[in-house]
Each structure stands twice: as structure tokens, then as C-alpha cells.
Design a protein around this motif. Structure first.
Motif, PDB file in Angstrom:
ATOM      1  N   SER A 184       0.855  -1.192   0.000  1.00 42.37           N
ATOM      2  CA  SER A 184       0.000   0.000   0.000  1.00 42.37           C
ATOM      3  C   SER A 184       0.888   1.237   0.000  1.00 42.37           C
ATOM      4  O   SER A 184       2.036   1.198   0.435  1.00 42.37           O
ATOM      5  CB  SER A 184      -0.926   0.019   1.213  1.00 42.37           C
ATOM      6  N   SER A 213       0.371   5.743   0.358  1.00 42.75           N
ATOM      7  CA  SER A 213      -0.528   6.893   0.494  1.00 42.75           C
ATOM      8  C   SER A 213       0.303   8.161   0.596  1.00 42.75           C
ATOM      9  O   SER A 213       1.423   8.152   1.102  1.00 42.75           O
ATOM     10  CB  SER A 213      -1.431   6.742   1.719  1.00 42.75           C
ATOM     11  N   MET A 214      -0.266   9.238   0.100  1.00 45.08           N
ATOM     12  CA  MET A 214       0.401  10.533   0.138  1.00 45.08           C
ATOM     13  C   MET A 214      -0.460  11.491   0.931  1.00 45.08           C
ATOM     14  O   MET A 214      -1.634  11.667   0.640  1.00 45.08           O
ATOM     15  CB  MET A 214       0.596  11.058  -1.294  1.00 45.08           C
ATOM     16  N   ASP A 215       0.130  12.075   1.967  1.00 48.36           N
ATOM     17  CA  ASP A 215      -0.542  13.094   2.763  1.00 48.36           C
ATOM     18  C   ASP A 215       0.044  14.434   2.337  1.00 48.36           C
ATOM     19  O   ASP A 215       1.171  14.777   2.707  1.00 48.36           O
ATOM     20  CB  ASP A 215      -0.302  12.840   4.246  1.00 48.36           C
ATOM     21  N   LEU A 265       4.861  10.712   2.281  1.00 50.14           N
ATOM     22  CA  LEU A 265       4.500   9.556   1.477  1.00 50.14           C
ATOM     23  C   LEU A 265       4.748   8.336   2.351  1.00 50.14           C
ATOM     24  O   LEU A 265       5.857   8.149   2.862  1.00 50.14           O
ATOM     25  CB  LEU A 265       5.369   9.491   0.221  1.00 50.14           C
TER      26      LEU A 265
END
Length: 54
Positions: A6, A8-10, A16
Motif C-alpha cells: 500500500s 498513500s500521500m498526505d 508519502l
């Protein structure tokens, strides 16, 4: 990308986060991700928070 479970980028915190399928391949995957990030944003500063804590 193969080997990533998985990702995800905040954008607010500019982080990242990725989870890999096989921790033995972590360095290889991180190297590839850094190359991609630098292609997209050459001035980005990339740090490995997990290894930074050790």
C-alpha cells in the motif's frame, strides 16, 4: 509498482507512506520510489523516517 502492498500521500504533512510486501526488498523499493519522486519533483527532500529512528 511491484512489491508495494500500500502507498498513500498526505499532501498536508508532505509525507508519502508505503508498506512493502517483503521487508528484505525495502531498500530496493525505497531507491525506486526516490527516483520517481525526484523525476516528478527534483527539489523534493526525501527521508526514510523508519530508518532515521534507528
Amino acid at each position: 509498482m511491484q512489491g508495494i502492498k500500500s502507498i498513500s500521500m498526505d499532501f498536508i504533512s508532505s509525507k508519502l507512506v508505503l508498506e512493502v510486501e517483503n521487508k528484505n526488498e525495502m531498500n530496493k523499493i525505497v531507491d525506486e520510489v526516490v527516483k520517481i519522486v525526484k523525476l516528478v519533483e527534483p527539489d523534493a527532500i526525501v527521508t526514510d523516517e523508519e530508518n532515521k529512528k534507528k
